[in-house]
Motif scaffolding. Structure first.
Motif, PDB file in Angstrom:
ATOM      1  N   MET A 169      62.501  93.822  23.919  1.00 11.76           N
ATOM      2  CA  MET A 169      61.734  94.543  22.906  1.00 11.76           C
ATOM      3  C   MET A 169      60.843  93.550  22.145  1.00 11.76           C
ATOM      4  SD  MET A 169      64.389  95.191  19.752  1.00 11.76           S
ATOM      5  CE  MET A 169      65.009  93.797  18.800  1.00 11.76           C
ATOM      6  N   LYS A 170      59.840  94.085  21.465  1.00 14.04           N
ATOM      7  CA  LYS A 170      58.903  93.253  20.720  1.00 14.04           C
ATOM      8  C   LYS A 170      59.368  93.057  19.282  1.00 14.04           C
ATOM      9  CE  LYS A 170      55.824  92.885  24.019  1.00 14.04           C
ATOM     10  NZ  LYS A 170      55.565  91.580  24.677  1.00 14.04           N
ATOM     11  N   ALA A 171      59.077  91.878  18.748  1.00 17.13           N
ATOM     12  CA  ALA A 171      59.403  91.576  17.360  1.00 17.13           C
ATOM     13  C   ALA A 171      58.372  90.590  16.814  1.00 17.13           C
ATOM     14  CB  ALA A 171      60.796  90.984  17.234  1.00 17.13           C
ATOM     15  N   LEU A 172      58.053  90.748  15.550  1.00 11.42           N
ATOM     16  CA  LEU A 172      57.280  89.743  14.836  1.00 11.42           C
ATOM     17  C   LEU A 172      58.247  88.719  14.271  1.00 11.42           C
ATOM     18  CD1 LEU A 172      54.680  88.628  13.474  1.00 11.42           C
ATOM     19  CD2 LEU A 172      55.212  90.149  11.547  1.00 11.42           C
ATOM     20  N   VAL A 173      57.999  87.452  14.549  1.00 10.32           N
ATOM     21  CA  VAL A 173      58.871  86.380  14.084  1.00 10.32           C
ATOM     22  C   VAL A 173      58.036  85.337  13.358  1.00 10.32           C
ATOM     23  CG1 VAL A 173      60.496  84.567  14.764  1.00 10.32           C
ATOM     24  CG2 VAL A 173      60.490  86.756  15.986  1.00 10.32           C
ATOM     25  N   PHE A 174      58.485  84.942  12.176  1.00  9.51           N
ATOM     26  CA  PHE A 174      57.933  83.767  11.516  1.00  9.51           C
ATOM     27  C   PHE A 174      58.751  82.584  12.020  1.00  9.51           C
ATOM     28  CE2 PHE A 174      56.515  86.253   7.459  1.00  9.51           C
ATOM     29  CZ  PHE A 174      55.571  86.920   8.210  1.00  9.51           C
ATOM     30  N   GLU A 175      58.225  81.855  13.000  1.00  8.22           N
ATOM     31  CA  GLU A 175      58.979  80.753  13.601  1.00  8.22           C
ATOM     32  C   GLU A 175      59.203  79.622  12.607  1.00  8.22           C
ATOM     33  OE1 GLU A 175      58.060  81.055  18.328  1.00  8.22           O
ATOM     34  OE2 GLU A 175      56.738  79.773  17.141  1.00  8.22           O
ATOM     35  N   LYS A 176      58.216  79.394  11.780  1.00  8.49           N
ATOM     36  CA  LYS A 176      58.280  78.420  10.703  1.00  8.49           C
ATOM     37  C   LYS A 176      57.158  78.791   9.744  1.00  8.49           C
ATOM     38  CE  LYS A 176      55.466  75.080  13.291  1.00  8.49           C
ATOM     39  NZ  LYS A 176      55.407  73.689  13.825  1.00  8.49           N
ATOM     40  N   PRO A 177      57.069  78.154   8.584  1.00  8.83           N
ATOM     41  CA  PRO A 177      55.983  78.497   7.670  1.00  8.83           C
ATOM     42  C   PRO A 177      54.616  78.449   8.347  1.00  8.83           C
ATOM     43  CG  PRO A 177      57.569  77.137   6.539  1.00  8.83           C
ATOM     44  CD  PRO A 177      58.003  77.180   7.982  1.00  8.83           C
ATOM     45  N   ASP A 178      53.826  79.500   8.091  1.00  9.70           N
ATOM     46  CA  ASP A 178      52.459  79.620   8.596  1.00  9.70           C
ATOM     47  C   ASP A 178      52.395  79.743  10.117  1.00  9.70           C
ATOM     48  OD1 ASP A 178      51.329  79.436   5.985  1.00  9.70           O
ATOM     49  OD2 ASP A 178      51.604  77.267   6.047  1.00  9.70           O
ATOM     50  N   ARG A 179      53.463  80.203  10.745  1.00  3.73           N
ATOM     51  CA  ARG A 179      53.436  80.421  12.188  1.00  3.73           C
ATOM     52  C   ARG A 179      54.063  81.772  12.533  1.00  3.73           C
ATOM     53  NH1 ARG A 179      52.229  78.441  16.990  1.00  3.73           N
ATOM     54  NH2 ARG A 179      53.609  78.843  18.763  1.00  3.73           N
ATOM     55  N   PRO A 180      53.254  82.867  12.447  1.00  3.66           N
ATOM     56  CA  PRO A 180      53.743  84.178  12.879  1.00  3.66           C
ATOM     57  C   PRO A 180      53.430  84.401  14.357  1.00  3.66           C
ATOM     58  CG  PRO A 180      51.619  84.441  11.815  1.00  3.66           C
ATOM     59  CD  PRO A 180      51.926  82.944  11.800  1.00  3.66           C
ATOM     60  N   ILE A 208      64.573  83.648  -3.335  1.00  2.00           N
ATOM     61  CA  ILE A 208      65.923  83.208  -2.993  1.00  2.00           C
ATOM     62  C   ILE A 208      65.822  82.308  -1.764  1.00  2.00           C
ATOM     63  CG2 ILE A 208      66.943  85.313  -3.939  1.00  2.00           C
ATOM     64  CD1 ILE A 208      67.463  86.241  -1.070  1.00  2.00           C
ATOM     65  N   PRO A 209      66.870  81.545  -1.429  1.00  2.31           N
ATOM     66  CA  PRO A 209      66.783  80.638  -0.278  1.00  2.31           C
ATOM     67  C   PRO A 209      66.500  81.387   1.028  1.00  2.31           C
ATOM     68  CG  PRO A 209      68.646  80.056  -1.654  1.00  2.31           C
ATOM     69  CD  PRO A 209      68.125  81.357  -2.184  1.00  2.31           C
ATOM     70  N   ILE A 210      65.669  80.790   1.877  1.00  4.45           N
ATOM     71  CA  ILE A 210      65.281  81.361   3.165  1.00  4.45           C
ATOM     72  C   ILE A 210      65.347  80.274   4.221  1.00  4.45           C
ATOM     73  CG2 ILE A 210      63.820  83.245   2.327  1.00  4.45           C
ATOM     74  CD1 ILE A 210      61.424  81.344   2.518  1.00  4.45           C
ATOM     75  N   SER A 211      65.416  80.695   5.478  1.00  4.91           N
ATOM     76  CA  SER A 211      65.379  79.748   6.583  1.00  4.91           C
ATOM     77  C   SER A 211      64.636  80.389   7.746  1.00  4.91           C
ATOM     78  CB  SER A 211      66.792  79.336   7.008  1.00  4.91           C
ATOM     79  OG  SER A 211      67.541  80.468   7.431  1.00  4.91           O
ATOM     80  N   TYR A 212      64.232  79.589   8.701  1.00  5.57           N
ATOM     81  CA  TYR A 212      63.426  80.046   9.839  1.00  5.57           C
ATOM     82  C   TYR A 212      64.138  79.698  11.135  1.00  5.57           C
ATOM     83  CZ  TYR A 212      59.939  80.295   6.166  1.00  5.57           C
ATOM     84  OH  TYR A 212      59.276  80.590   5.011  1.00  5.57           O
ATOM     85  N   PRO A 213      63.871  80.482  12.189  1.00  8.45           N
ATOM     86  CA  PRO A 213      62.955  81.626  12.274  1.00  8.45           C
ATOM     87  C   PRO A 213      63.531  82.851  11.593  1.00  8.45           C
ATOM     88  CG  PRO A 213      64.140  81.356  14.334  1.00  8.45           C
ATOM     89  CD  PRO A 213      64.521  80.182  13.488  1.00  8.45           C
ATOM     90  N   VAL A 214      62.648  83.773  11.188  1.00 11.49           N
ATOM     91  CA  VAL A 214      63.078  84.999  10.543  1.00 11.49           C
ATOM     92  C   VAL A 214      62.079  86.106  10.873  1.00 11.49           C
ATOM     93  CG1 VAL A 214      61.865  84.475   8.379  1.00 11.49           C
ATOM     94  CG2 VAL A 214      63.817  86.051   8.355  1.00 11.49           C
ATOM     95  N   THR A 215      62.584  87.309  11.038  1.00 14.68           N
ATOM     96  CA  THR A 215      61.739  88.489  11.234  1.00 14.68           C
ATOM     97  C   THR A 215      61.567  89.182   9.885  1.00 14.68           C
ATOM     98  OG1 THR A 215      62.328  88.876  13.542  1.00 14.68           O
ATOM     99  CG2 THR A 215      61.638  90.789  12.277  1.00 14.68           C
ATOM    100  N   PRO A 216      60.325  89.354   9.426  1.00 14.40           N
ATOM    101  CA  PRO A 216      60.100  90.029   8.141  1.00 14.40           C
ATOM    102  C   PRO A 216      60.189  91.544   8.301  1.00 14.40           C
ATOM    103  CG  PRO A 216      58.002  89.424   9.099  1.00 14.40           C
ATOM    104  CD  PRO A 216      59.070  88.900  10.045  1.00 14.40           C
ATOM    105  N   GLY A 217      59.850  92.245   7.226  1.00 10.56           N
ATOM    106  CA  GLY A 217      59.795  93.694   7.275  1.00 10.56           C
ATOM    107  C   GLY A 217      60.854  94.361   6.436  1.00 10.56           C
TER     108      GLY A 217
END
Length: 328
Positions: free
Chosen positions: A1-12, A50-59
């Motif tokens: 399936m498809k997903a939008l992922v922020f692999e790291k800052p400024d990299r969607p 709050i604290p965040i880490s990558y990769p992460v899927t937004p939404g």
């Protein structure tokens, strides 16, 4: 399936990911629509409240349909259309869905049903994606005592949160004025039912005219922009109330804070929408408020990177909404 992922800052990136698997206490949701929020850009830039880490899927502004139900789940069934809260608690910690844990910018996701609310048939999928921001605006009004037809409410900032805050106050019967420098936002405010929509350069004098010199009973600061934050105190009446919902992370600005004391203002900060989701959904259903003018652009999930590029230009759009329609 498809997903939008922020692999790291400024990299969607839009990528293929495995289908999730539910356990007995979860449900599987097929995403239908997801809104892009200003906070998503904070996440993309590598910062959040709050604290965040990558990769992460937004939404976190989403509407979906339940396609599978765990054996221990009692109150939901396949086919239910649902929306979900952003601030959620797991046994380990407090999370923000789509920030500190993966969100809805993917075709399917497994989720704790305790975080979900059923969507009325009268609210379609596109409007369903506006439920989450609407709850924030609804909470911003309630947080400072609510409003009614006897009051004038000024909303400083005509982005999504400002417009849904205006819609909530309009639904409660107030005389609502929206202040924003962008004409398209002012036009949408009028479509939602605002009495007036004013450029900031003329706002202070016009608000005095509208209120016969008193000022606004309730001011909702919804931009988080330094100019808006500074001006908001000027708009309020003696003994007025202020609800500070606009996000401003780490900036220091000059503002006439002496007006808080001189006007005997009640100032409340608010974030999120704790405890108001069922009431906000009933409110939308019963008032019939049409929030769809806020949604200015629509993209498929597979075009999410392009959508994010457009969404960061406030002159070009207000709310950009992603859809999984047509995706297998």
């Amino acid at each position: 399936m498809k997903a939008l992922v922020f692999e790291k800052p400024d990299r969607p990136v839009v990528v293929d990911v495995p289908m999730p698997v539910i356990d007995d206490t979860e449900v599987m949701v097929r995403t239908r629509t997801v809104g892009i929020c200003h906070s998503d850009y904070e996440l993309l830039a590598g910062r959040y409240i709050i604290p965040i880490s990558y990769p992460v899927t937004p939404g976190h502004e989403w509407c979906g349909e339940i396609v599978e139900v765990g054996k221990a789940v009692k109150n939901f069934r396949v086919g239910d259309r649902v929306v979900g809260e952003c601030v959620v608690r797991t046994p380990e910690r407090l999370h923000h869905f789509g920030f500190s844990m993966d969100g809805a910018d993917r075709q399917y996701f497994n989720v704790n049903p305790d975080w979900l609310h059923k969507l009325p048939d009268s609210v379609d999928d596109n409007r369903g994606a506006l439920i989450e921001p609407f709850t924030c605006g609804f909470y911003a009004v309630l947080r400072s005592g609510g409003t009614n037809a006897s009051e004038t409410v000024v909303v400083s900032g005509g982005g999504t949160i400002g417009l849904v805050s205006a819609a909530a106050a309009i639904g409660m019967g107030a005389n609502v004025v929206v202040v924003d420098p962008i004409q398209t936002r002012r036009d949408v405010a009028l479509k939602l039912g605002a009495t007036e929509a004013i450029d900031p350069s003329a706002a202070a004098d016009r608000i005095k005219d509208i209120t016969q010199g008193r000022g606004a009973d309730l001011v909702i600061e919804a931009a988080g922009h330094s100019a808006s934050l500074a001006a908001a105190f000027e708009y309020a009446a003696q003994d007025g109330r202020m609800s500070m919902v606009g996000i401003n992370i780490g900036q220091k600005i000059p503002a006439n804070l002496g007006l808080i004391q001189m006007k005997n203002l009640t100032v409340r900060g608010c974030i999120g929408s704790p405890g108001v989701w069922p009431a906000a959904i009933r409110f939308l259903e019963r008032t019939g408020i049409d929030l769809s003018p806020i949604q200015t652009h629509h993209f498929k999930l597979t075009d999410a990177v392009e959508a994010f590029d457009l969404g960061q230009n406030p002159q070009a759009c207000i709310k950009v909404t992603l859809s999984t329609e047509g995706l297998n």
